[in-house]
Design a protein around this motif. Structure first.
Motif, PDB file in Angstrom:
ATOM      1  N   LYS A   1      18.896  21.127  -4.676  1.00  0.00           N
ATOM      2  CA  LYS A   1      20.091  22.261  -4.282  1.00  0.00           C
ATOM      3  C   LYS A   1      21.383  21.248  -4.157  1.00  0.00           C
ATOM      4  O   LYS A   1      22.027  21.967  -4.258  1.00  0.00           O
ATOM      5  CB  LYS A   1      20.169  22.617  -2.924  1.00  0.00           C
ATOM      6  CG  LYS A   1      19.035  23.468  -3.224  1.00  0.00           C
ATOM      7  CD  LYS A   1      19.024  24.273  -1.422  1.00  0.00           C
ATOM      8  CE  LYS A   1      18.572  25.053  -1.197  1.00  0.00           C
ATOM      9  NZ  LYS A   1      17.003  25.463  -0.460  1.00  0.00           N
ATOM     10  N   TYR A   2      21.170  20.099  -4.226  1.00  0.00           N
ATOM     11  CA  TYR A   2      22.275  18.697  -4.283  1.00  0.00           C
ATOM     12  C   TYR A   2      22.559  18.583  -5.795  1.00  0.00           C
ATOM     13  O   TYR A   2      23.711  17.098  -5.714  1.00  0.00           O
ATOM     14  CB  TYR A   2      21.475  17.768  -3.021  1.00  0.00           C
ATOM     15  CG  TYR A   2      21.195  18.581  -2.573  1.00  0.00           C
ATOM     16  CD1 TYR A   2      22.516  19.298  -0.963  1.00  0.00           C
ATOM     17  CD2 TYR A   2      20.220  18.464  -1.947  1.00  0.00           C
ATOM     18  CE1 TYR A   2      21.792  19.180  -0.129  1.00  0.00           C
ATOM     19  CE2 TYR A   2      19.878  18.828  -0.539  1.00  0.00           C
ATOM     20  CZ  TYR A   2      20.578  19.279   0.168  1.00  0.00           C
ATOM     21  OH  TYR A   2      19.746  20.234   1.638  1.00  0.00           O
TER      22      TYR A   2
ATOM     23  N   GLU B   1      20.584  17.531  -7.419  1.00  0.00           N
ATOM     24  CA  GLU B   1      19.871  15.754  -8.081  1.00  0.00           C
ATOM     25  C   GLU B   1      18.893  16.155  -9.155  1.00  0.00           C
ATOM     26  O   GLU B   1      18.500  17.181  -8.659  1.00  0.00           O
ATOM     27  CB  GLU B   1      19.382  15.512  -7.047  1.00  0.00           C
ATOM     28  CG  GLU B   1      21.088  14.132  -5.835  1.00  0.00           C
ATOM     29  CD  GLU B   1      20.068  14.048  -5.091  1.00  0.00           C
ATOM     30  OE1 GLU B   1      19.191  14.593  -4.225  1.00  0.00           O
ATOM     31  OE2 GLU B   1      21.427  13.440  -3.697  1.00  0.00           O
TER      32      GLU B   1
END
Ligand SMILES: NC(=O)c1ccc[n+]([C@@H]2O[C@H](COP(=O)([O-])OP(=O)(O)OC[C@H]3O[C@@H](n4cnc5c(N)ncnc54)[C@H](OP(=O)(O)O)[C@@H]3O)[C@@H](O)[C@H]2O)c1
Length: 317
Positions: free
Chosen positions: A53-54, A56
């Motif tokens: 979600k970030y 990465e």
């Protein structure tokens, strides 16, 4: 437990069946003994499978975000659920999927499995039916008496789009391969156009809604068949990264939804909606299911991986 994971450091990426520790449900989570999981082949190309979600990089994701199974363990704060309960559901795209003997899910994204369906049938439903529901009802606001063109009517999403549109009381025209014309008429479409033999835009016009599951040139050629003020909805992956504003507005990504899945379950139980299982494979052949090397496919509805035999439940006769 056995699970299937994506190694995308390989070129091309490969799916590997391997043994990993069984996950344990944390607060607000359910552990599911998976009996069957649905296959969406293009899922392997989607952003959340390779990123978290970030933003990465993510590796070894478990695919297969729809499933049917039995609750095997409960985390804290899962009141209303019990061990042994049969459920079906759709996991959030960023979570691990269900191509595994067990998967973790949440109460808000499962619903009771319709009892008259086998686990294989139930696992064929969530993504296709939720996508069609959200496209037709949430996005297009389809009304009784309106006319909808569904592209890709024999596909896993298309079969539910046709049935739900008919259930709403809309008229349905659809595009499909010649081999599936009769099958699709049986689902309720009043007109089926063989997309290889005819150009749909020369045969239909004045549509209230177009639901496009194909994308590319099919989407481009569809704008002209809408009546003034008609609504276009597309789910095709190539629309996700478009810079064209009207395509951007027409595109959406399905989301898990407990209430909708429960209502879909009621329709299935009542016989108002029918699952369409294309072929069933064992977990050991999950890789072939995703790469499209399945000979027994008829190109109708969903490919399903049967993870476990259906013990202790009554199979449909
Ligand atoms: N955005 C979202 O939330 C979302 C959710 C689910 C799926 N999707 C995407 O939506 C697409 C459809 O998914 P699906 O699971 O329904 O796929 P599917 O089961 O593979 O079905 C695709 C259907 O499209 C038909 N088709 C292919 N080319 C066509 C054309 N030019 N005109 C008309 N029909 C054509 C195929 O028929 P033949 O095989 O007989 O040619 C097949 O029946 C995929 O790209 C998938 O990634 C997006």
């Amino acid at each position: 437990m056995k699970t299937v994971r994506l190694y995308d450091s390989e070129k091309p990426p490969v799916l590997v069946v391997e043994n990993v520790p069984q996950p344990q449900p944390r607060r607000g989570e359910l552990l599911i003994r998976v009996y069957a999981a649905g296959v969406t082949p293009t899922e392997l190309l989607w952003y959340p499978i390779t990123h978290n979600k970030y933003g990465e990089k993510r590796s070894r994701a478990v695919p297969g975000h729809e499933f049917s199974g039995v609750i095997a363990a409960l985390g804290e704060d899962t009141a209303g659920f019990e061990i042994g309960q049969e459920v079906y559901g759709m996991n959030d795209w960023f979570s691990d999927g269900a191509m595994a003997e067990y998967c973790i899910t949440q109460p808000a994204i499962v619903a009771p499995k319709p009892p008259r369906l086998t686990h294989v049938e139930a696992a064929s439903v969530p993504i296709g039916a939720l996508t069609a529901w959200q496209a037709l009802f949430d996005r297009a606001g389809l009304q009784a008496g309106e006319h909808i063109l569904v592209h890709g009517g024999a596909g896993a999403v298309g079969v539910f789009a046709i049935q739900l549109a008919r259930f709403r009381g809309a008229r349905v025209t659809t595009t499909a391969s010649a081999r599936n014309l009769e099958f699709i008429t049986g689902l309720g479409a009043e007109r089926v156009i063989d997309y290889r033999a005819a150009r749909f835009e020369e045969n239909v016009s004045g549509m209230d809604v177009v639901f496009d599951t194909v994308g590319g040139e099919t989407l481009q050629r569809s704008w002209g068949v809408l009546k003034p003020g008609g609504r276009m909805i597309t789910i095709a992956a190539d629309a996700e990264t478009t810079t064209n504003d009207r395509v951007k507005q027409a595109f959406f990504i399905v989301e898990p939804n407990h209430e909708q899945l429960a209502r879909i379950g009621d329709l299935l139980e009542a016989g108002d909606l029918h699952p369409v299982v294309d072929a069933v494979l064992p977990l050991s052949q999950a890789s072939a299911a995703f790469t499209g090397e399945v000979r027994q496919r008829q190109g109708r509805g969903k490919l399903v991986v049967a993870v476990a035999a259906q013990e202790g439940t009554v199979e449909k006769g």
